[in-house]
Motif scaffolding. Sequence first.
Motif, PDB file in Angstrom:
ATOM      1  N   LEU A   1      -9.773  -4.241  -2.875  1.00  0.00           N
ATOM      2  CA  LEU A   1     -10.330  -2.945  -2.509  1.00  0.00           C
ATOM      3  C   LEU A   1     -11.793  -2.858  -2.936  1.00  0.00           C
ATOM      4  O   LEU A   1     -12.123  -3.077  -4.109  1.00  0.00           O
ATOM      5  CB  LEU A   1      -9.532  -1.819  -3.169  1.00  0.00           C
ATOM      6  CG  LEU A   1     -10.128  -0.408  -3.105  1.00  0.00           C
ATOM      7  CD1 LEU A   1     -10.245   0.070  -1.663  1.00  0.00           C
ATOM      8  CD2 LEU A   1      -9.289   0.571  -3.922  1.00  0.00           C
TER       9      LEU A   1
ATOM     10  N   LEU B   1     -10.464  -2.155   2.570  1.00  0.00           N
ATOM     11  CA  LEU B   1      -9.325  -2.975   2.142  1.00  0.00           C
ATOM     12  C   LEU B   1      -9.382  -4.316   2.851  1.00  0.00           C
ATOM     13  O   LEU B   1      -9.347  -4.372   4.088  1.00  0.00           O
ATOM     14  CB  LEU B   1      -8.003  -2.269   2.435  1.00  0.00           C
ATOM     15  CG  LEU B   1      -7.487  -1.295   1.364  1.00  0.00           C
ATOM     16  CD1 LEU B   1      -8.438  -0.115   1.208  1.00  0.00           C
ATOM     17  CD2 LEU B   1      -6.096  -0.804   1.697  1.00  0.00           C
TER      18      LEU B   1
ATOM     19  N   SER C   1      -4.850  -6.181  -5.453  1.00  0.00           N
ATOM     20  CA  SER C   1      -3.400  -6.215  -5.489  1.00  0.00           C
ATOM     21  C   SER C   1      -2.996  -7.608  -5.023  1.00  0.00           C
ATOM     22  O   SER C   1      -3.865  -8.471  -4.846  1.00  0.00           O
ATOM     23  CB  SER C   1      -2.805  -5.134  -4.591  1.00  0.00           C
ATOM     24  OG  SER C   1      -1.407  -5.065  -4.759  1.00  0.00           O
TER      25      SER C   1
ATOM     26  N   LYS D   1     -13.107   3.460   1.760  1.00  0.00           N
ATOM     27  CA  LYS D   1     -12.343   2.482   0.998  1.00  0.00           C
ATOM     28  C   LYS D   1     -12.131   1.267   1.910  1.00  0.00           C
ATOM     29  O   LYS D   1     -11.432   1.362   2.926  1.00  0.00           O
ATOM     30  CB  LYS D   1     -10.987   3.056   0.578  1.00  0.00           C
ATOM     31  CG  LYS D   1     -11.062   4.277  -0.333  1.00  0.00           C
ATOM     32  CD  LYS D   1     -11.437   3.870  -1.736  1.00  0.00           C
ATOM     33  CE  LYS D   1     -11.378   5.038  -2.691  1.00  0.00           C
ATOM     34  NZ  LYS D   1     -10.013   5.452  -3.004  1.00  0.00           N
TER      35      LYS D   1
ATOM     36  N   GLN E   1      -7.577  -7.735   3.454  1.00  0.00           N
ATOM     37  CA  GLN E   1      -6.242  -8.324   3.370  1.00  0.00           C
ATOM     38  C   GLN E   1      -6.329  -9.847   3.349  1.00  0.00           C
ATOM     39  O   GLN E   1      -7.105 -10.450   4.098  1.00  0.00           O
ATOM     40  CB  GLN E   1      -5.419  -7.862   4.567  1.00  0.00           C
ATOM     41  CG  GLN E   1      -3.953  -8.206   4.513  1.00  0.00           C
ATOM     42  CD  GLN E   1      -3.246  -7.764   5.780  1.00  0.00           C
ATOM     43  OE1 GLN E   1      -3.402  -8.372   6.827  1.00  0.00           O
ATOM     44  NE2 GLN E   1      -2.459  -6.703   5.687  1.00  0.00           N
TER      45      GLN E   1
ATOM     46  N   TYR F   1      -4.332  -7.896  -1.189  1.00  0.00           N
ATOM     47  CA  TYR F   1      -5.598  -7.327  -0.728  1.00  0.00           C
ATOM     48  C   TYR F   1      -6.533  -7.031  -1.896  1.00  0.00           C
ATOM     49  O   TYR F   1      -6.123  -7.000  -3.054  1.00  0.00           O
ATOM     50  CB  TYR F   1      -5.366  -6.061   0.104  1.00  0.00           C
ATOM     51  CG  TYR F   1      -4.816  -4.864  -0.659  1.00  0.00           C
ATOM     52  CD1 TYR F   1      -5.663  -3.889  -1.163  1.00  0.00           C
ATOM     53  CD2 TYR F   1      -3.442  -4.699  -0.853  1.00  0.00           C
ATOM     54  CE1 TYR F   1      -5.164  -2.782  -1.845  1.00  0.00           C
ATOM     55  CE2 TYR F   1      -2.934  -3.605  -1.525  1.00  0.00           C
ATOM     56  CZ  TYR F   1      -3.808  -2.653  -2.026  1.00  0.00           C
ATOM     57  OH  TYR F   1      -3.307  -1.559  -2.706  1.00  0.00           O
TER      58      TYR F   1
ATOM     59  N   ILE G   1       0.841  -1.197   0.000  1.00  0.00           N
ATOM     60  CA  ILE G   1       0.000   0.000   0.000  1.00  0.00           C
ATOM     61  C   ILE G   1       0.877   1.248   0.000  1.00  0.00           C
ATOM     62  O   ILE G   1       1.834   1.350   0.769  1.00  0.00           O
ATOM     63  CB  ILE G   1      -0.940  -0.003   1.222  1.00  0.00           C
ATOM     64  CG1 ILE G   1      -1.937  -1.175   1.123  1.00  0.00           C
ATOM     65  CG2 ILE G   1      -1.689   1.316   1.345  1.00  0.00           C
ATOM     66  CD1 ILE G   1      -2.763  -1.375   2.372  1.00  0.00           C
TER      67      ILE G   1
ATOM     68  N   TYR H   1      -5.148   5.963  -3.868  1.00  0.00           N
ATOM     69  CA  TYR H   1      -6.187   5.041  -4.353  1.00  0.00           C
ATOM     70  C   TYR H   1      -6.756   4.229  -3.202  1.00  0.00           C
ATOM     71  O   TYR H   1      -7.935   3.878  -3.194  1.00  0.00           O
ATOM     72  CB  TYR H   1      -5.559   4.115  -5.395  1.00  0.00           C
ATOM     73  CG  TYR H   1      -6.531   3.519  -6.375  1.00  0.00           C
ATOM     74  CD1 TYR H   1      -6.667   4.041  -7.654  1.00  0.00           C
ATOM     75  CD2 TYR H   1      -7.297   2.407  -6.046  1.00  0.00           C
ATOM     76  CE1 TYR H   1      -7.547   3.492  -8.568  1.00  0.00           C
ATOM     77  CE2 TYR H   1      -8.181   1.851  -6.948  1.00  0.00           C
ATOM     78  CZ  TYR H   1      -8.305   2.394  -8.212  1.00  0.00           C
ATOM     79  OH  TYR H   1      -9.186   1.840  -9.111  1.00  0.00           O
ATOM     80  N   ASP H   2      -5.913   3.937  -2.203  1.00  0.00           N
ATOM     81  CA  ASP H   2      -6.335   3.114  -1.068  1.00  0.00           C
ATOM     82  C   ASP H   2      -6.877   3.931   0.099  1.00  0.00           C
ATOM     83  O   ASP H   2      -7.191   3.373   1.150  1.00  0.00           O
ATOM     84  CB  ASP H   2      -5.167   2.255  -0.589  1.00  0.00           C
ATOM     85  CG  ASP H   2      -4.688   1.293  -1.655  1.00  0.00           C
ATOM     86  OD1 ASP H   2      -5.534   0.612  -2.263  1.00  0.00           O
ATOM     87  OD2 ASP H   2      -3.471   1.231  -1.909  1.00  0.00           O
TER      88      ASP H   2
END
Length: 491
Positions: free
Chosen positions: A357, A323, A352, A321, A325, A355, A139, A168-169
């Motif tokens: 999103l 996230l 990613s 947002k 994991q 993770y 991140i 973005y995160d």
Amino acid sequence: MEKQVLGYKEYNSLYERLAAYGKSDYYPFHMPGHKRAELNFANPYQIDVTEIEGFDDLYHSEEILLHAQKRLANIYHSKKSYYLINGSTCGILSAIGASAKENDEVIIARNCHKSVYHAVKLFKLKTHYIYPQFMECGIQGKIIPQQLEELMQENGNIKLVVITSPTYDGIVSDIQNLAEIAHKYHANLIIDEAHGAHFSLSHYFPESSISQGADIVIHSLHKTLPSFTQTAAMHVSSERVDEKRLEEMLEIFQTSSPSYLLMAGIDRCIGIIERSGKQLFDKYQKKLKQFYLACENLKHLHVLTEKDYEWYEVPAVDYGKILIQTRHTGMDGKKLYNLLLDKYHLQMEMYSYEYVLAMTSIMDTQEGFDRLFWALLEIDRELDFMQNEKKDFWESDNDIRFFLNKVYAKREKVMEISDTEHYNKEETQLNCCVGKICAEYIFLYPPGIPMIVPGEKISEAFIEILKKCKKIGLNIQGLQDRECRKILTVA
């Protein structure tokens, strides 16, 4: 919960495929922020007009569009605000073009959107990069003010600083401190706040850069608010900005036939915020808090919360947002992303390696949040019966962290981006690129942050990183060779 089998992909017509998808049960945890809700918008063909009598001119607004943009400025407490109907991209290009001249030295955050790099090339600017703090899972974190101060001291002729916040995160930098440093050295500060159009509209979210000392702030309204894709806004918040130059740039980078449908979408979005903003944001905040609380019951999957950011001393985070994991699960981000899509019909914004999103907004329903939670809970329970092995070819979690840290590591700059235009180019086989100068952008998409830019030397370490990104299934873009076997280099 059993899901219907859809055949929307069988349609060859874009319109038919979109119409079929819109009627499906796929839930959008992605932009745009209207989340396909029915907002009683008129038949688009009935209101699709051009600059006819009674409807003003965007670039010479004197009546209804002037009033609309003043309403926009009033909501965001800016000095002046502009409608953008070519997305945040045209705002970024215009802002940089109005703030720097050819051969000016600028500092840009390395995690800036590719449109910033395009502006650097177009206006032939000399770049210095500031790198964001590296966090868990790859991140991109905050920009550290002390590092900006050091860069400004080392390079005494900086005219402009461009920062992305939030990332973005959803990671926010200390804009007030960064602005003070930039202004101390007589440089303007542009903030790409594309993902923060909802900031300052609720106390649950961070403050906008508009009130933190930035000179120009760009918002993608469509990312997190109920507005059409491609709608955005640009805000001037200081006397340091040459507004006439800015407006000249806007006329260059925006279409000469701005869509009244898109402008009406912005107007409708602002109207919703004016009339029902507090109520909508209060409900949104409640749904988010309930979701995060419920996810504390997950054993293997982990939804990042405030505690995960404490060590990094992040100034603020956008918890809209979400996230998720996957570390320690034996599952990577791509696998979770595909599972949520294929089995549960939940379309995430991006994945990613470690993770996934989910993007949310005031238009998300309780049903949507419930579907995501129950899907995660079911997947989490199934992980109890899966063998928890190391992913792919990684030897350890530290091996993964080392790789992710190197994806966006500093590269050696040999020449400016625009200088590569003066040389012939050639496609070079991947294994023969070491020591050559890159002549194209290579980035992971989303979010579109360059791993290397034109004018930088290709190292053996970079080639290994690129190969590993391809092997683990990350989406590599920018290369003319889409098979990622060759790189365009300076001949």
